[in-house]
Design a protein around this motif. Structure first.
Motif, PDB file in Angstrom:
ATOM      1  N   ARG A  34      -4.817  -3.905   0.963  1.00  0.00           N
ATOM      2  CA  ARG A  34      -5.996  -3.136   0.555  1.00  0.00           C
ATOM      3  C   ARG A  34      -5.831  -1.662   0.918  1.00  0.00           C
ATOM      4  N   GLU A  35      -5.271  -1.397   2.093  1.00  0.00           N
ATOM      5  CA  GLU A  35      -5.030  -0.013   2.493  1.00  0.00           C
ATOM      6  C   GLU A  35      -3.980   0.649   1.609  1.00  0.00           C
ATOM      7  N   ALA A  36      -2.918  -0.093   1.295  1.00  0.00           N
ATOM      8  CA  ALA A  36      -1.825   0.476   0.501  1.00  0.00           C
ATOM      9  C   ALA A  36      -2.284   0.818  -0.906  1.00  0.00           C
ATOM     10  N   LEU A  37      -3.145   0.007  -1.496  1.00  0.00           N
ATOM     11  CA  LEU A  37      -3.621   0.291  -2.852  1.00  0.00           C
ATOM     12  C   LEU A  37      -4.349   1.630  -2.882  1.00  0.00           C
ATOM     13  N   VAL A  38      -5.164   1.880  -1.876  1.00  0.00           N
ATOM     14  CA  VAL A  38      -5.876   3.162  -1.804  1.00  0.00           C
ATOM     15  C   VAL A  38      -4.904   4.300  -1.498  1.00  0.00           C
ATOM     16  N   ALA A 123       0.347  -4.143  -7.219  1.00  0.00           N
ATOM     17  CA  ALA A 123      -0.480  -5.009  -6.374  1.00  0.00           C
ATOM     18  C   ALA A 123      -0.738  -6.348  -7.058  1.00  0.00           C
ATOM     19  N   LEU A 124      -0.983  -6.317  -8.375  1.00  0.00           N
ATOM     20  CA  LEU A 124      -1.158  -7.566  -9.117  1.00  0.00           C
ATOM     21  C   LEU A 124       0.116  -8.410  -9.058  1.00  0.00           C
ATOM     22  N   MET A 359       5.118  -0.542  -2.110  1.00  0.00           N
ATOM     23  CA  MET A 359       4.010   0.177  -2.738  1.00  0.00           C
ATOM     24  C   MET A 359       4.289   1.677  -2.813  1.00  0.00           C
ATOM     25  N   ARG A 360       5.036   2.196  -1.851  1.00  0.00           N
ATOM     26  CA  ARG A 360       5.402   3.626  -1.937  1.00  0.00           C
ATOM     27  C   ARG A 360       6.339   3.859  -3.126  1.00  0.00           C
TER      28      ARG A 360
END
Length: 545
Positions: A34-38, A123-124, A359-360
């Motif tokens: 959740r933090e990484a998506l933001v 993320a999906l 995610m980066r």
């Protein structure tokens, strides 16, 4: 009489067993995701990602077991003797594919197109791989094919139907389908990763970039797809082609599926061997530019390898934490035992670092069309992350199995499936050595990639003593072009990137990651964190039950 008779044969009481793992919500369970998506810019799609998390950890995870047990079967002919070359799946496979496609796992990046769409789609993908990684092969190739297809104006319909986020498994021409899926055929018997050694011949038919292909592919990924990106030797050299399953008039294209591969894992997905007998295909890009044409696809598929391995790592961690939270041994729960806490904390640190790097890289890929520095970083960081995260997954899953003991070796748990699946991403889309060679090439030939990498590492300086101590030697090592030492270099780069990302994210795990991975406070096996480390914090962050 029924009650006493049943009790007479009851030899023991079943206790000290954990409850069923599922249904779970891997979005709500995962603070780091959740933090990484933001943090990486995908928060505009948080609602969509959250909805898919609940679906993936519940219905799709339940459907996945039948999709794996009932493996795909090749039907080369129908009962009348007609050649059909179709692949049959358990119905749950198609239900999973439909859910994934319609929620954007294959098409969100292209259907939306706004900044952050690639991050949300990553993320999906991460959530989907936790539930059913086998279907991720066609989903990944379908997603990654779009930038290649868009290079050919005549193939716009194909790209548009990927972005439509509609799943239609029927074996018909694409004119009659609301959405399509794509497979891939690169590898031949004699060449393997050396695709320049391919011998499949492409002969121009002289009209509209259409060619006839004669030859074979030793690995033909997702052979049930509507179309395939393939490499073949045209008169001008190795070239890229779109080969459709059905020709525009609905006729079957001239290829034959020889057999399906009997694989170690990835059982829900079909992979095959194919022969082309003057199969029709359309050229994409110029003759002789096949590798350059397909490079955009390779970067996207390698990102998905990272995400897939990070997701399998996360699911294995979740299984271990769930079991240890309920199982009693020697008078207390496993999760309360000091040595087990070291193992679980170390697994939690490894998992969050894998997610952070994946995610980066997704953000770098997302920003590449707008930002040359991000494009340069994506070029080199994708190879670094693909090497390291995919390399770590098999050992990680095995460590999680040990947390369950013998129960983790039994097929009724998901861990044997994860263990079989774990080596795949380190082989698919270029083995570890190929990734390391790509890093060396980027450092030697693309100074902008080296500059972007150094800038990324420097952005976290002065945040941690162990991190700062590691940077000077790491900068010096970037000058090396010694192929024999490439694995060591890429490993150190991966660890430094992960450490820097955790530091910049203000992750509570950053200090312990730096101390253990960079500062020498770690052994060669997982579960060897310093004895005075705070084990409670990583465990609580990974499993906020």
């Amino acid at each position: 009489m029924e009650g006493p008779v049943m009790s007479r044969f009851q030899t023991h009481t079943v206790d000290n067993q954990p409850p069923e793992f599922a249904p779970r919500d891997p979005w709500q369970d995962d603070i780091a995701l959740r933090e990484a998506l933001v943090r990486e810019g995908g928060d505009a799609h948080a609602g969509q990602v959250a909805r898919y998390g609940a679906l993936a950890g519940g219905e799709l995870l339940a459907l996945s077991f039948d999709a794996h047990r009932d493996r795909p079967r090749l039907r080369s002919h129908d009962r009348f003797g007609h050649r059909i070359d179709t692949v049959e799946f358990h119905p749950n496979y198609h239900r999973i594919m439909a859910a994934a496609v319609e929620h954007g796992v294959a098409g969100l990046s292209w259907a939306d197109g706004s900044p952050g769409a690639h991050v949300a789609r990553a993320a999906l993908c991460y959530l989907h791989n936790q539930a059913e990684p086998g279907t991720s092969c066609p989903l990944t190739m379908t997603h990654a094919a779009v930038p290649v297809l868009r290079q050919a104006p005549g193939l716009r319909e194909w790209a548009d139907k990927v972005a439509a986020c509609r799943y239609d498994p029927r074996d018909v021409a694409i004119d009659g389908k609301p959405g399509v899926t794509l497979g891939m055929g690169m590898t031949e018997k004699q060449g393997g990763s050396d695709v320049r050694a391919n011998t499949t011949i492409a002969t121009s038919l002289g009209v509209g970039g259409e060619y006839a292909l004669v030859g074979h592919k030793w690995f033909f990924s997702a052979p049930m797809s509507d179309g395939f990106l393939v490499l073949a030797q045209a008169p001008g050299g190795l070239s890229c082609f779109l080969l459709p399953r059905r020709l525009p008039d609905g006729a079957k294209n001239a290829f034959a599926l020889m057999r399906l591969k009997d694989k170690l894992g990835d059982w829900s997905n079909a992979s095959g061997e194919v022969e082309f007998m003057e199969a029709r295909a359309w050229r994409i890009g110029d003759e002789g530019r096949g590798i350059a044409t397909i490079l955009q696809m390779v970067m996207l598929t390698r990102l998905d390898c990272m995400l897939g391995s990070a997701a399998q790592i996360r699911m294995a961690l979740a299984q271990a934490l769930h079991h240890a939270s309920h199982r009693m041994a020697f008078g207390k729960r496993l999760i309360e035992q000091p040595l087990m806490r070291n193992v679980l904390a170390d697994l939690a640190i490894e998992s969050e670092a894998a997610l952070a790097l994946s995610m980066r890289v997704a953000r770098a890929v997302d920003a590449s069309p707008r930002d040359p520095r991000e494009a340069a970083l994506a070029r080199i960081a994708t190879a670094i992350g693909k090497y390291w995260i995919c390399k770590r997954a098999p050992a990680f899953v095995n460590e999680a199995q040990e947390c369950l003991g013998g129960a983790g070796y039994i097929e009724e748990s998901i861990l044997p499936r994860l263990y079989r699946q774990a080596p795949l991403n380190s082989i698919w889309e270029g083995s570890g050595n190929i990734q390391c060679l790509d890093v060396l090439r980027a450092l030697a030939r693309e100074p902008e990639s080296a500059e972007a990498l150094v800038a990324e590492l420097d952005a976290a300086s002065c945040e941690d003593r162990d991190y700062d101590a590691a940077l000077p030697a790491l900068r010096e090592s970037l000058r090396s072009t010694d192929e024999a030492g490439a694995r060591m270099l890429v490993e150190r780069l991966a660890l430094a990137l992960q450490a820097g990302l955790l530091l910049r994210a203000n992750s509570p795990l950053a200090g312990l990651f730096c101390r253990s991975r960079l500062g020498g406070g770690h052994g060669l096996a997982l579960g060897t964190l310093p004895a005075d480390a705070d084990f409670a914090m990583p465990i609580a962050r990974a499993w906020p039950m």
